[in-house]
Scaffold this motif. Sequence first.
Motif, PDB file in Angstrom:
ATOM      1  N   THR A 193       0.856  -1.193   0.000  1.00  0.00           N
ATOM      2  CA  THR A 193       0.000   0.000   0.000  1.00  0.00           C
ATOM      3  C   THR A 193       0.889   1.240   0.000  1.00  0.00           C
ATOM      4  O   THR A 193       1.910   1.275   0.685  1.00  0.00           O
ATOM      5  N   PRO A 194       0.497   2.270  -0.756  1.00  0.00           N
ATOM      6  CA  PRO A 194       1.314   3.479  -0.798  1.00  0.00           C
ATOM      7  C   PRO A 194       1.084   4.326   0.458  1.00  0.00           C
ATOM      8  O   PRO A 194      -0.049   4.435   0.926  1.00  0.00           O
ATOM      9  N   THR A 195       2.154   4.905   0.974  1.00  0.00           N
ATOM     10  CA  THR A 195       2.010   5.773   2.155  1.00  0.00           C
ATOM     11  C   THR A 195       2.268   7.239   1.795  1.00  0.00           C
ATOM     12  O   THR A 195       2.254   8.099   2.667  1.00  0.00           O
ATOM     13  N   PHE A 196       2.508   7.516   0.525  1.00  0.00           N
ATOM     14  CA  PHE A 196       2.769   8.879   0.073  1.00  0.00           C
ATOM     15  C   PHE A 196       1.520   9.733   0.310  1.00  0.00           C
ATOM     16  O   PHE A 196       0.419   9.352  -0.095  1.00  0.00           O
ATOM     17  N   PRO A 197       1.655  10.878   0.977  1.00  0.00           N
ATOM     18  CA  PRO A 197       0.456  11.623   1.404  1.00  0.00           C
ATOM     19  C   PRO A 197      -0.209  12.463   0.319  1.00  0.00           C
ATOM     20  O   PRO A 197      -1.287  13.001   0.533  1.00  0.00           O
ATOM     21  N   TYR A 198       0.438  12.591  -0.847  1.00  0.00           N
ATOM     22  CA  TYR A 198      -0.121  13.451  -1.888  1.00  0.00           C
ATOM     23  C   TYR A 198      -0.637  12.630  -3.062  1.00  0.00           C
ATOM     24  O   TYR A 198      -0.352  11.454  -3.188  1.00  0.00           O
ATOM     25  N   GLN A 199      -1.357  13.307  -3.929  1.00  0.00           N
ATOM     26  CA  GLN A 199      -1.978  12.638  -5.064  1.00  0.00           C
ATOM     27  C   GLN A 199      -0.925  12.222  -6.089  1.00  0.00           C
ATOM     28  O   GLN A 199      -0.034  12.995  -6.412  1.00  0.00           O
ATOM     29  N   PHE A 200      -1.021  10.992  -6.568  1.00  0.00           N
ATOM     30  CA  PHE A 200      -0.169  10.550  -7.680  1.00  0.00           C
ATOM     31  C   PHE A 200      -1.055   9.953  -8.760  1.00  0.00           C
ATOM     32  O   PHE A 200      -2.147   9.464  -8.477  1.00  0.00           O
ATOM     33  N   ALA A 201      -0.560  10.011 -10.002  1.00  0.00           N
ATOM     34  CA  ALA A 201      -1.328   9.462 -11.124  1.00  0.00           C
ATOM     35  C   ALA A 201      -0.880   8.054 -11.458  1.00  0.00           C
ATOM     36  O   ALA A 201      -1.636   7.261 -12.001  1.00  0.00           O
ATOM     37  N   MET A 202       0.379   7.761 -11.126  1.00  0.00           N
ATOM     38  CA  MET A 202       0.914   6.446 -11.452  1.00  0.00           C
ATOM     39  C   MET A 202       1.783   5.972 -10.292  1.00  0.00           C
ATOM     40  O   MET A 202       2.461   6.779  -9.648  1.00  0.00           O
TER      41      MET A 202
END
Length: 228
Positions: A193-202
């Motif tokens: 699962t991604p933990t990056f707090p901002y929106q990503f497209a890919m």
Amino acid sequence: AAVAPYDSNLFVQNGSVMYYNDPGYTTAIGIDVSSHQGEIDWQQVAASGVEFALIRLGFRGYGETGNLVLDDKFQQNIQGATQAGLDVGVYFFSQAVTVEEAVEEAEYVLDALEGDSITYPVVFDLEQVAHDEARTDDLSVETATEITQAFCQTIAQAGYQPMIYGNVTWLMDRIDLTQLTEYQLWLAQYQSTPTFPYQFAMWQYSHQGSVAGIEGNVDLNLLLTTLS
């Protein structure tokens, strides 16, 4: 940067394939490749369910001279993937240390793309070079941000869609995303699962994928789009 609008609990892995289990989004599965993958059977790749490919167009060497180099398999891969019916984008591995070098890299990419119709973004990949000294090691956040902006602007002005690649550390600490909000992000984070707090497209979620038609490991990616 926009806060991540999705619930990371809804990223689901089925075997090696990742998808997002929410009717408000559509997902596509893809790979990214370079000459490291050798000869690729693109028909087999397409038959395996892969929908898009990001192909390394070239790179700048990270030694002092920083020469621009076309990936040996770029033309072969872009043609093979396109003929197999995949959506195709490209990426360029940067070692720019000035805005002028970033523009030079973008123009190099545009020249190499002459005549190729791509449906996916042109990606700027400026990252920490592991286990080696690189010409970009001492870039300040301010300079790295200006370099990223210059590359992306040059690509956008030519009518292509720019995108920025990076891992969590790079995107959070080494560039200033607040100055790059008009560009989509391609996140590299190898976990379930991604933990990056901002929106990503890919999301590049694995570097150890296995896909028919390719010998050895290949990076796996998930494209996430809102149905609106």
